[in-house]
Design a protein around this motif. Sequence first.
Motif, PDB file in Angstrom:
ATOM      1  N   ARG A 126       0.801  -1.217   0.000  1.00 32.46           N
ATOM      2  CA  ARG A 126       0.000   0.000   0.000  1.00 32.46           C
ATOM      3  C   ARG A 126       0.825   1.253   0.000  1.00 32.46           C
ATOM      4  O   ARG A 126       2.044   1.216   0.057  1.00 32.46           O
ATOM      5  CB  ARG A 126      -0.953  -0.028   1.182  1.00 32.46           C
ATOM      6  CG  ARG A 126      -0.234  -0.458   2.435  1.00 32.46           C
ATOM      7  CD  ARG A 126      -1.128  -0.967   3.523  1.00 32.46           C
ATOM      8  NE  ARG A 126      -2.126  -1.958   3.158  1.00 32.46           N
ATOM      9  CZ  ARG A 126      -1.872  -3.220   2.819  1.00 32.46           C
ATOM     10  NH1 ARG A 126      -0.630  -3.649   2.753  1.00 32.46           N
ATOM     11  NH2 ARG A 126      -2.836  -4.049   2.553  1.00 32.46           N
ATOM     12  N   MET A 450      -8.353  -8.246   1.478  1.00 34.58           N
ATOM     13  CA  MET A 450      -7.223  -9.052   1.958  1.00 34.58           C
ATOM     14  C   MET A 450      -7.056  -8.886   3.459  1.00 34.58           C
ATOM     15  O   MET A 450      -6.769  -9.842   4.192  1.00 34.58           O
ATOM     16  CB  MET A 450      -5.923  -8.614   1.281  1.00 34.58           C
ATOM     17  CG  MET A 450      -5.918  -8.850  -0.198  1.00 34.58           C
ATOM     18  SD  MET A 450      -4.290  -9.315  -0.776  1.00 34.58           S
ATOM     19  CE  MET A 450      -3.318  -7.933  -0.303  1.00 34.58           C
ATOM     20  N   CYS A 456      -4.452 -10.047   6.226  1.00 32.18           N
ATOM     21  CA  CYS A 456      -3.220  -9.415   5.721  1.00 32.18           C
ATOM     22  C   CYS A 456      -2.715  -8.437   6.768  1.00 32.18           C
ATOM     23  O   CYS A 456      -3.475  -7.685   7.368  1.00 32.18           O
ATOM     24  CB  CYS A 456      -3.529  -8.696   4.413  1.00 32.18           C
ATOM     25  SG  CYS A 456      -2.342  -7.422   3.979  1.00 32.18           S
ATOM     26  N   LEU A 457      -1.427  -8.481   7.012  1.00 26.16           N
ATOM     27  CA  LEU A 457      -0.854  -7.698   8.111  1.00 26.16           C
ATOM     28  C   LEU A 457      -0.545  -6.275   7.712  1.00 26.16           C
ATOM     29  O   LEU A 457      -0.220  -5.442   8.546  1.00 26.16           O
ATOM     30  CB  LEU A 457       0.439  -8.367   8.569  1.00 26.16           C
ATOM     31  CG  LEU A 457       0.258  -9.804   9.047  1.00 26.16           C
ATOM     32  CD1 LEU A 457       1.580 -10.531   9.015  1.00 26.16           C
ATOM     33  CD2 LEU A 457      -0.331  -9.801  10.430  1.00 26.16           C
ATOM     34  N   GLY A 458      -0.591  -6.016   6.430  1.00 24.84           N
ATOM     35  CA  GLY A 458      -0.178  -4.711   5.939  1.00 24.84           C
ATOM     36  C   GLY A 458      -1.000  -3.596   6.543  1.00 24.84           C
ATOM     37  O   GLY A 458      -2.158  -3.779   6.880  1.00 24.84           O
ATOM     38  N   CYS A 464       4.769  -4.609   6.903  1.00 18.83           N
ATOM     39  CA  CYS A 464       4.782  -5.804   6.063  1.00 18.83           C
ATOM     40  C   CYS A 464       5.168  -5.488   4.615  1.00 18.83           C
ATOM     41  O   CYS A 464       6.341  -5.350   4.304  1.00 18.83           O
ATOM     42  CB  CYS A 464       3.439  -6.524   6.139  1.00 18.83           C
ATOM     43  SG  CYS A 464       3.592  -8.257   5.686  1.00 18.83           S
ATOM     44  N   ASN A 465       4.191  -5.385   3.716  1.00 20.85           N
ATOM     45  CA  ASN A 465       4.469  -4.991   2.331  1.00 20.85           C
ATOM     46  C   ASN A 465       5.507  -5.843   1.628  1.00 20.85           C
ATOM     47  O   ASN A 465       6.302  -5.342   0.833  1.00 20.85           O
ATOM     48  CB  ASN A 465       4.915  -3.520   2.263  1.00 20.85           C
ATOM     49  CG  ASN A 465       3.786  -2.586   2.630  1.00 20.85           C
ATOM     50  OD1 ASN A 465       2.643  -3.010   2.720  1.00 20.85           O
ATOM     51  ND2 ASN A 465       4.103  -1.331   2.829  1.00 20.85           N
ATOM     52  N   VAL A 466       5.543  -7.129   1.932  1.00 24.79           N
ATOM     53  CA  VAL A 466       6.468  -7.994   1.207  1.00 24.79           C
ATOM     54  C   VAL A 466       5.716  -8.905   0.242  1.00 24.79           C
ATOM     55  O   VAL A 466       6.207  -9.956  -0.136  1.00 24.79           O
ATOM     56  CB  VAL A 466       7.340  -8.830   2.166  1.00 24.79           C
ATOM     57  CG1 VAL A 466       8.410  -7.972   2.794  1.00 24.79           C
ATOM     58  CG2 VAL A 466       6.486  -9.506   3.237  1.00 24.79           C
ATOM     59  N   CYS A 467       4.537  -8.456  -0.152  1.00 18.95           N
ATOM     60  CA  CYS A 467       3.701  -9.256  -1.045  1.00 18.95           C
ATOM     61  C   CYS A 467       4.445  -9.631  -2.319  1.00 18.95           C
ATOM     62  O   CYS A 467       4.182 -10.670  -2.913  1.00 18.95           O
ATOM     63  CB  CYS A 467       2.456  -8.485  -1.459  1.00 18.95           C
ATOM     64  SG  CYS A 467       1.879  -7.264  -0.306  1.00 18.95           S
ATOM     65  N   CYS A 472       5.051 -13.741   1.945  1.00 13.21           N
ATOM     66  CA  CYS A 472       3.908 -13.259   2.728  1.00 13.21           C
ATOM     67  C   CYS A 472       3.759 -14.108   3.980  1.00 13.21           C
ATOM     68  O   CYS A 472       3.528 -15.310   3.917  1.00 13.21           O
ATOM     69  CB  CYS A 472       2.638 -13.333   1.909  1.00 13.21           C
ATOM     70  SG  CYS A 472       1.153 -12.968   2.863  1.00 13.21           S
ATOM     71  N   PRO A 473       3.903 -13.476   5.144  1.00 12.53           N
ATOM     72  CA  PRO A 473       3.896 -14.267   6.369  1.00 12.53           C
ATOM     73  C   PRO A 473       2.561 -14.943   6.645  1.00 12.53           C
ATOM     74  O   PRO A 473       2.500 -15.863   7.452  1.00 12.53           O
ATOM     75  CB  PRO A 473       4.226 -13.249   7.461  1.00 12.53           C
ATOM     76  CG  PRO A 473       4.195 -11.915   6.843  1.00 12.53           C
ATOM     77  CD  PRO A 473       4.129 -12.053   5.372  1.00 12.53           C
ATOM     78  N   LYS A 474       1.495 -14.467   6.004  1.00 14.45           N
ATOM     79  CA  LYS A 474       0.188 -15.069   6.217  1.00 14.45           C
ATOM     80  C   LYS A 474      -0.175 -16.069   5.123  1.00 14.45           C
ATOM     81  O   LYS A 474      -1.227 -16.689   5.180  1.00 14.45           O
ATOM     82  CB  LYS A 474      -0.875 -13.972   6.250  1.00 14.45           C
ATOM     83  CG  LYS A 474      -0.883 -13.201   7.543  1.00 14.45           C
ATOM     84  CD  LYS A 474      -1.552 -14.034   8.629  1.00 14.45           C
ATOM     85  CE  LYS A 474      -2.150 -13.126   9.672  1.00 14.45           C
ATOM     86  NZ  LYS A 474      -3.224 -13.752  10.416  1.00 14.45           N
ATOM     87  N   ILE A 476      -0.931 -15.241   2.089  1.00  9.75           N
ATOM     88  CA  ILE A 476      -1.965 -14.685   1.202  1.00  9.75           C
ATOM     89  C   ILE A 476      -1.416 -14.491  -0.199  1.00  9.75           C
ATOM     90  O   ILE A 476      -2.068 -14.788  -1.197  1.00  9.75           O
ATOM     91  CB  ILE A 476      -2.460 -13.331   1.738  1.00  9.75           C
ATOM     92  CG1 ILE A 476      -2.960 -13.477   3.159  1.00  9.75           C
ATOM     93  CG2 ILE A 476      -3.516 -12.740   0.835  1.00  9.75           C
ATOM     94  CD1 ILE A 476      -3.149 -12.162   3.875  1.00  9.75           C
ATOM     95  N   THR A 477      -0.207 -13.974  -0.249  1.00 12.35           N
ATOM     96  CA  THR A 477       0.356 -13.617  -1.548  1.00 12.35           C
ATOM     97  C   THR A 477       1.626 -14.400  -1.839  1.00 12.35           C
ATOM     98  O   THR A 477       2.519 -13.914  -2.513  1.00 12.35           O
ATOM     99  CB  THR A 477       0.685 -12.116  -1.604  1.00 12.35           C
ATOM    100  OG1 THR A 477       1.593 -11.837  -0.535  1.00 12.35           O
ATOM    101  CG2 THR A 477      -0.541 -11.265  -1.451  1.00 12.35           C
TER     102      THR A 477
END
Lengths: 545, 380
Positions: A126, A450, A456-458, A464-467, A472-474, A476-477
């Motif tokens: 984001r 998300m 999503c942790l962002g 975070c923002n490592v999509c 992605c730690p979760k 998701i991506t």
Amino acid sequence: MVSIRSIPSTPSSLTYHDLPWIIEHREDRCQLCGRCTSVCPKECLQLTYRRQRMPRLDILQKKRGSDYKTFVGIRQKTDLDHRCIGCGMCSMVCPNEAIGPKPNANDERARFHSYQKLDAAKRGGRRNDRSSLLDQIMFNRISMLTDPALDAGRHEFYLNTILGRILSPEEYLRRKQTGEWIPPTREIFPFIIGSMSFGALSPNMWLGLLQGVAYCNEVLGIPVVMCTGEGGCPPWVLKSKFLKYIILQIASGYFGWDEIIRAIPEMQCEPAAIEIKYGQGAKPGDGGLLMWFKVSQLIARLRGVPQGVDLPSPPVHQTLYSIEESVMKMIQTLSMAWDFKVPVYPKISGSTSAKSVLNNLVRNPYAAALLIDGVDGGTGAAYNISMQATGHPIASNLRECYLDLVAQGKQNEIPLFAAGGVGKNGNVAQNGMALIMLGASGVHIGKYIMQAAAGCLGSEKDRCNVCNVGICPKGITSQNPKLYRRLNPDDVAQRVVDVFSGIRIEMKKIMAPLGRSQCLPIGMSDALGIADKDVADKLQIKYVC
Amino acid sequence: MCRLAMKTASEPFSPYSVLQAMEAMQEGYDGSGLGLLLRGVTFADYKYKSGDPILSGIAHTESALYRLNDYMQDKGFTLKYDHEFDTDFSLVEAKDRHQYFVRVYNTPSSWDSFTQEQIDQELMLTRLALRKNGEENNGDLTVFGFWPDVAIIKEVGWPLTIGDALRLSDNRISSRICMAQGRQNTNYGINLYACHPFFVQGIATMTNGENTAFIPIKEYLSGVHWPGYTGYQSDSEVFAHILHYVIRKLKLPLEAYKHVITPLNSVELSNHPQGDFLKGLRDVCRRLIIDGPNCVMGTLPDETTIMCMDSKKLRPATIGGNPGEWALASEMCGVDAMIPERDKSLDFQPMRENSIIVPPDRKEYKIWSQFDPFPLHQAA
Ligand code: SF4
Ligand code: SF4
């Protein structure tokens, strides 16, 4: 004494208080289970032995002294590749609440070092700007005394919108009489799950979304649709009856379109719509980018590319010369591919040229809608500079386009959809309805879904923002099974359903006091107020304070 | 909340009788104004030839009246009859009224070759020009209507007081249809134009609620760029324009009006014999959907009368009467006041899907339901 040469100081060496996130570790609680280090997507934790002084004071003998003990503590890595991204996974897995990231209150100097390895900073996620104009808009034309108020819980509300070109009443009646072609339309829920590709999202995430959407449609009667983004659609979905909940996106890389075209003869139903992506609000003028980390075997097969290579889509559709041609060629060709039974519309990034695109579409009988994506949107991978500083906010862009249609008496004909920052601070129904009252027929939500449906942790604080890099730690991506197995599709589906039924209730809570129940309050600008005179003037809504 | 009363009868009657119905319904409203539309007008002291345009309005100053005379003369209209109200100004709340006028004109000879459509257009443009003329001169001239067979009176105050002020009880002016609405509009400043009924090219409606979809509808109608779709000083003025749009521009039957302003929902339409057509109609007329509680009553140039509800029936209304004369009112007591001697078993309160249509012969009224097949050949 430490010799000066042994101090590791290079031009880009940083201390941990130069980084955006600082890890705090409490030795008194740590039970040395090692879960934090194994879960950290950035590998920023380094376990080291630490020495601690234990002061000793023997009061009777009036003697002081020191003992020392060693313990295992955390050393935070300070190179940018391993900087903490504040995702908080370590604290999520820690059994004793012994570790966690804290935002750095200090000036963070890391930003000066973002140019590395001959490249500029790229990231997913984001824009990292908390402010939201949409959050400030109030609904204040309340029918209270003048009328028996509507009851959001008891009355029947019509909340759906129409996707697809709508003829003028005169033209509709004429064509009906002569039996000519009437453009296809869809009755859909005005909050649409925006384009997030199969590739950008993990298989579990995508499946969860689809399951949730199907439940909303088939059980709750909320006609939610979702867009695939560029990258195709899993073949089994193309051939299933779920396709009718799906907007297929074609972008400039045409990824996945071989599969889609080949599947046409076997499709059981038509897709909800076709979205032609010309631009994305979070990085206007820039093409899509799926970085090599995420091009797994499955993705490679779906997209028809080799595994493990970067997949950039060009910023423009390379086969096109002009907007007129683009509109004519692409919209017409794709309409034709589905026998003129599927709405085909373009998605552009919010910009000052949105109006000219719109006016071009108005004159194209096959254009089904226009989706304008504002600067606050998210993306799977983009250059930092594009995300932070390029683009146009959605509210004024949409409003100008809508008022332009109003002036031509065409606002019923080309529905406008808006995206970019809807629900960025969590106020999704309010943001969406504000845009609808400014003139949108519906809104697309991506990041919000998300965050809400998959956790999503962002955040808008560079968390975070490592999509983009597949860690992605979760899950998701990420296309790494070790990571995406963290995400249970059923749980995502459940959350999707919760979210849309929640939005439905809030929409009623907004519409009932405004005295609206029969029709979505598209363009009901007399209901809007904002405590900023300039914005009020610009958007032609009320100034209130 | 506004009160609505309307009577339609084959024999002309005095508007005062309708004002008495307004008085009967006074409880629950503030009597802040009156709008009166008479259709099928007869004058006691003049033999009116049906078809001659009647100009009605208020001149607030003497000079406005002179300007009006000059304007009409310049355009080639000849004055045939000037109805003189025996006005008691002491009963009028506003102090800037010079003269109420209801005048019959002869159309200019240059119009003889015009088609009916051209004549309709010219009549409307003349009214708009006079309206503009008034606006340009500090609002000293207010023109409500310029149309054959129709006289319109609007004033601020209690209906019956206004009726007394203009001595409407003296039977010098009567009509076959009388529409009356009490109260100024709620959401905007006090404005004579904003008082119901609204009127465009012979089509008139009045209503008693709030139309919260006003802005989108107004923006849509303004976008049609047709000179008559203008004004919009009230959130319900659009009802009359939508009726005009449906009948005159789209050339749809009267029944379509209800389908446009309060369409059935998708599930209902999928079970409707012409659901496909009606769904399409709903979509293309999406901006004309009204929202909010409203009972709409309207009349057409051929003296057809229509009444319908908002889609939740938040504003009920009743029709009652005898063959040849029917009263429609937002309150039951209004119907009682207008036609006390009637067969009460014929009374009816339409449901949300109904339109009540009284045809010009007034023998009986028709209850038409939106679930019924739609009377349009190509739609079938
Ligand atoms: S917050 Fe995330 S990135 Fe930072 S140390 Fe914990 S797990 Fe690693
Ligand atoms: S949790 Fe995943 S999707 Fe969310 S910002 Fe982090 S990497 Fe991106």
